[in-house]
Design a protein around this motif. Structure first.
Motif: not given
Lengths: 152, 352
Positions: A13, A82-85, A87-90, A92, A98, A141
């Motif tokens: 999309l 704390w993001l342990s996984d 994300r695909p579009y970020s 990092y 965050w 960014t």
């Protein structure tokens, strides 16, 4: 019908619009790109909002570019996760935080990433400092991430 | 003001991944069931309004396809909100207040979250210039709110887990539930964090589903339903979008909406909260002023199933159903949109 018989199609999309960011956010992004400086906007109530907005939602007061003020590139972590996984579009690719960061001179917090080795290095109230990208394009960014201030 | 009531509610079973049926096909039997419960033919509906999101279907004007489930010939009066269907109910309520020729309304909501990755897709709700390009997902956003509550000493991770355990326990009596069961807080806290301090049990499931509510005004409602669930108050308010400009331990818009809807004017038997993440349940109970004897989320709430864009409307339906069946006299339905409880709708439903 068995699940493997279901037809599948990838669908991307897109809304390929071009937008102008206007005089207030335009200045914010230009300062990031050209001067590695973060700016906010001062409302008539005296509150400094970062990133700057065109309207004070509390009073509905229109805010003009004259009210733009610089704030520091460093500040305090007000909340974090704390993001342990990642994300695909970020941008990092490793686990990271965050955070909501209240920069010195600001009354509100900026959402951005904090990069440290592990969750154990994160605390509410810690001081962090912006780490800039070498090639900046007038984008949120352009700040690559925030890092603990002591580590520079 | 006219008296307007919910006279019927139907919903699909909440499913993790509905591979066979599209949105219109999920919706069609649900709409049929709701009309049957209301004792109405499709031609007897004066106004129709739906809530959905094109971002879930991945195509513009996807709601037009879903209208096939209702049927738009002969021509009907119809509208759509790109919002949770609770806001479609609000539009119907306004239309019925403004136009006395509208005596019945059909509201529907639907969403197939399984086709994408909702925690990433919903990042598009955020500010397109300073937030969306970071791709901070919805679970992380909610985790920032959870941490703010913990840091302020207002809740603990155990409190969050207790909300999940309560919801999943209540869900055992819900035949439509996707997730249910008996879990202890200690058991839940043994799972790893997804975005600390939140764990999987703090987050809503990914659900495909649809729901339909039928509204009727005054004498029409009394004629069609033995015990209509009258909407005695309804209000929605909105806070600033940017989460960095809010006190995340609070939801002032929910508090104002609850006050305007008249929540505090009497005893609340049951409340269904559109609290997507467990910390939000704790915030909302306080902002809505719900007493300890009020049963929260008798259906299992959002944790038993989250048919996004219909989830808020289901809260209205679950409260109304219990009033219609005579199991409750006065209930509160809540719906939300936006990051970290930005926008809140509160309604008071009564059997008398």
């Amino acid at each position: 019908m068995a699940a493997e018989e279901v037809l599948r199609a990838e669908h991307v999309l897109e809304f390929p619009y071009k937008r102008s960011v206007g005089p207030i956010l335009g200045r914010f992004f230009t300062e990031l790109r050209d001067n590695q400086r973060i700016v906010g906007i001062r409302t008539k109530r005296g509150q400094v909002i970062v990133p700057p907005a065109e309207v004070d939602p509390e009073t509905l007061e229109d805010l003009s570019a004259d009210a733009i003020v610089p704030v520091a590139n460093a500040g305090v972590v007000k909340s974090w996760t704390w993001l342990s996984d990642p994300r695909p579009y970020s941008a990092y690719k490793k686990p990271h935080a965050w955070a909501l960061i209240q920069l010195d001179g600001a009354d509100t917090s900026l959402l951005h990433a904090v990069v440290v080795e592990s969750e154990a290095k994160m605390t509410t109230g810690m001081r962090v400092k912006a780490v800039w990208k070498d090639e900046r394009q007038g984008h949120i960014t352009d700040i690559a991430h925030f890092a603990p201030e002591a580590a520079k | 003001m006219r008296d307007i009531a919910i006279i019927a509610f139907a919903q699909s079973a909440n499913k993790r991944n509905e591979q066979i049926y599209n949105e219109a096909e999920i919706l069609a039997p649900v709409a049929r069931e709701a009309l049957q419960k209301a004792g109405l033919k499709k031609e007897e509906i004066d106004f129709t309004c739906s809530g959905s999101s094109d971002y879930l279907a991945g195509q513009p004007f996807s709601f037009v396809i879903a209208l096939n489930a209702i049927g738009a010939w002969p021509p009907i009066q119809e509208s759509h909100v790109e919002a949770d269907a609770a806001w479609a109910l609000y539009e119907c309520w306004i239309a019925m207040q403004a136009d006395e020729s509208i005596n019945t309304s059909l509201v529907y909501g639907f969403g197939k979250q399984s086709m994408g990755s909702p925690r990433d897709v919903m990042n598009i709700l955020n500010d397109p210039y300073v937030e969306t390009p970071l791709w901070c997902d919805t679970i992380s956003m909610a985790a920032l709110q959870g941490r703010a509550l913990i840091d302020a000493g207002l809740a603990t991770e155990r409190d969050f887990a207790a909300v999940a355990a309560r919801n999943l326990k209540h869900a055992k009596s819900n035949p439509k539930a996707q997730c249910k069961g008996d879990f202890t807080v200690d058991e839940l806290l043994r799972s790893p964090t997804l975005a600390s301090p939140l764990r999987k049990h703090d987050c809503p499931p990914i659900t495909d589903g649809a729901c339909v509510v039928i509204l009727a005004a005054g004498d029409t409602a009394k004629k069609l339903c033995k015990r209509p669930a009258w909407i005695r108050g309804i209000d929605h308010r909105i806070d600033v979008q940017a989460i960095g400009r809010r006190d995340l331990t609070r939801a002032p818009s929910a508090q104002i909406a609850a006050e305007k809807a008249g929540v505090g004017a009497g005893k609340v038997d049951i409340a269904e909260l559109h609290a997507l993440f467990t910390p939000q349940d704790i915030i909302l109970r306080k902002e809505l002023g719900l007493a300890s004897d009020c049963v929260i989320n008798p259906s299992g709430g959002v944790h038993q199933g989250n048919p996004m864009m219909g989830t808020g409307l289901v809260r209205f339906g679950e409260v109304a159903d219990r009033i219609i069946r005579g199991e409750a006299n006065r209930g509160v339905a809540h719906a939300t949109q936006g990051p970290c409880l930005q926008q809140n709708m509160v309604a008071v439903l009564e059997g008398k």
